[in-house]
Design a protein around this motif. Sequence first.
Motif, PDB file in Angstrom:
ATOM      1  N   THR A 200     -37.947 -10.749   1.274  1.00  0.00           N
ATOM      2  CA  THR A 200     -39.020 -11.453   1.495  1.00  0.00           C
ATOM      3  C   THR A 200     -39.768 -12.154   0.260  1.00  0.00           C
ATOM      4  O   THR A 200     -39.337 -11.720  -0.877  1.00  0.00           O
ATOM      5  N   GLU A 201     -40.149 -13.308   0.508  1.00  0.00           N
ATOM      6  CA  GLU A 201     -40.430 -14.041  -0.709  1.00  0.00           C
ATOM      7  C   GLU A 201     -42.058 -13.720  -1.143  1.00  0.00           C
ATOM      8  O   GLU A 201     -42.873 -13.490   0.074  1.00  0.00           O
ATOM      9  N   ILE A 202     -42.189 -13.506  -2.214  1.00  0.00           N
ATOM     10  CA  ILE A 202     -43.640 -12.835  -2.678  1.00  0.00           C
ATOM     11  C   ILE A 202     -44.620 -13.864  -2.608  1.00  0.00           C
ATOM     12  O   ILE A 202     -45.767 -13.452  -1.942  1.00  0.00           O
ATOM     13  N   LYS A 203     -44.618 -14.957  -2.961  1.00  0.00           N
ATOM     14  CA  LYS A 203     -45.522 -16.277  -2.770  1.00  0.00           C
ATOM     15  C   LYS A 203     -46.186 -16.272  -1.432  1.00  0.00           C
ATOM     16  O   LYS A 203     -47.290 -16.416  -1.490  1.00  0.00           O
TER      17      LYS A 203
ATOM     18  N   GLU B  92     -39.628 -13.602  -7.493  1.00  0.00           N
ATOM     19  CA  GLU B  92     -39.966 -14.251  -6.446  1.00  0.00           C
ATOM     20  C   GLU B  92     -39.659 -13.770  -5.268  1.00  0.00           C
ATOM     21  O   GLU B  92     -40.231 -13.845  -4.236  1.00  0.00           O
ATOM     22  N   TYR B  93     -38.870 -12.682  -5.185  1.00  0.00           N
ATOM     23  CA  TYR B  93     -38.515 -12.086  -3.912  1.00  0.00           C
ATOM     24  C   TYR B  93     -38.567 -10.698  -4.146  1.00  0.00           C
ATOM     25  O   TYR B  93     -38.210 -10.049  -4.976  1.00  0.00           O
ATOM     26  N   PHE B  94     -38.536  -9.781  -2.834  1.00  0.00           N
ATOM     27  CA  PHE B  94     -38.190  -8.460  -2.898  1.00  0.00           C
ATOM     28  C   PHE B  94     -37.593  -8.128  -1.657  1.00  0.00           C
ATOM     29  O   PHE B  94     -37.291  -8.712  -0.951  1.00  0.00           O
ATOM     30  N   VAL B  95     -36.641  -6.997  -2.046  1.00  0.00           N
ATOM     31  CA  VAL B  95     -35.808  -6.566  -0.972  1.00  0.00           C
ATOM     32  C   VAL B  95     -36.418  -5.103  -0.630  1.00  0.00           C
ATOM     33  O   VAL B  95     -36.671  -4.401  -1.518  1.00  0.00           O
TER      34      VAL B  95
END
Length: 124
Positions: A25-28, A92-95
């Motif tokens: 997922t993109e955090i922003k 910027e992203y998380f798994v």
Amino acid sequence: MSDFLTTFTTDLKDNLAGFIGVSVTEIKTGMSFASLSVDPNFDPELASAYNLEVVKAKFNALKALGLDQKIDDILITLSNQIHIIDLSDNGEYFVYLAVDSSKVNLGMARATLKKYSKDIAGKL
């Protein structure tokens, strides 16, 4: 889904005992770029939407405390599952990964996730 993300999610499923589900997922924006689950009752995209709020809360807590720190991962231990939120190096992203705690140990889950997710920021 890009070939990289298809390979990423499949590799985790195939190489991690107790795998339940994963999403990237993109955090922003909160946009999920990939997800996979072996349990039809477990929706990793929905879980990621809620866990995005956990990530944002942790960023806010670090800011409020004046801590100049980088979040590597966030661990949530349930009665029979382990949930790991692993942030990309660029933040910027998380798994989001969910595993059955009776079938995997925490060290193995974290190491396997790090192994496969290290290139996420550079590939998206």
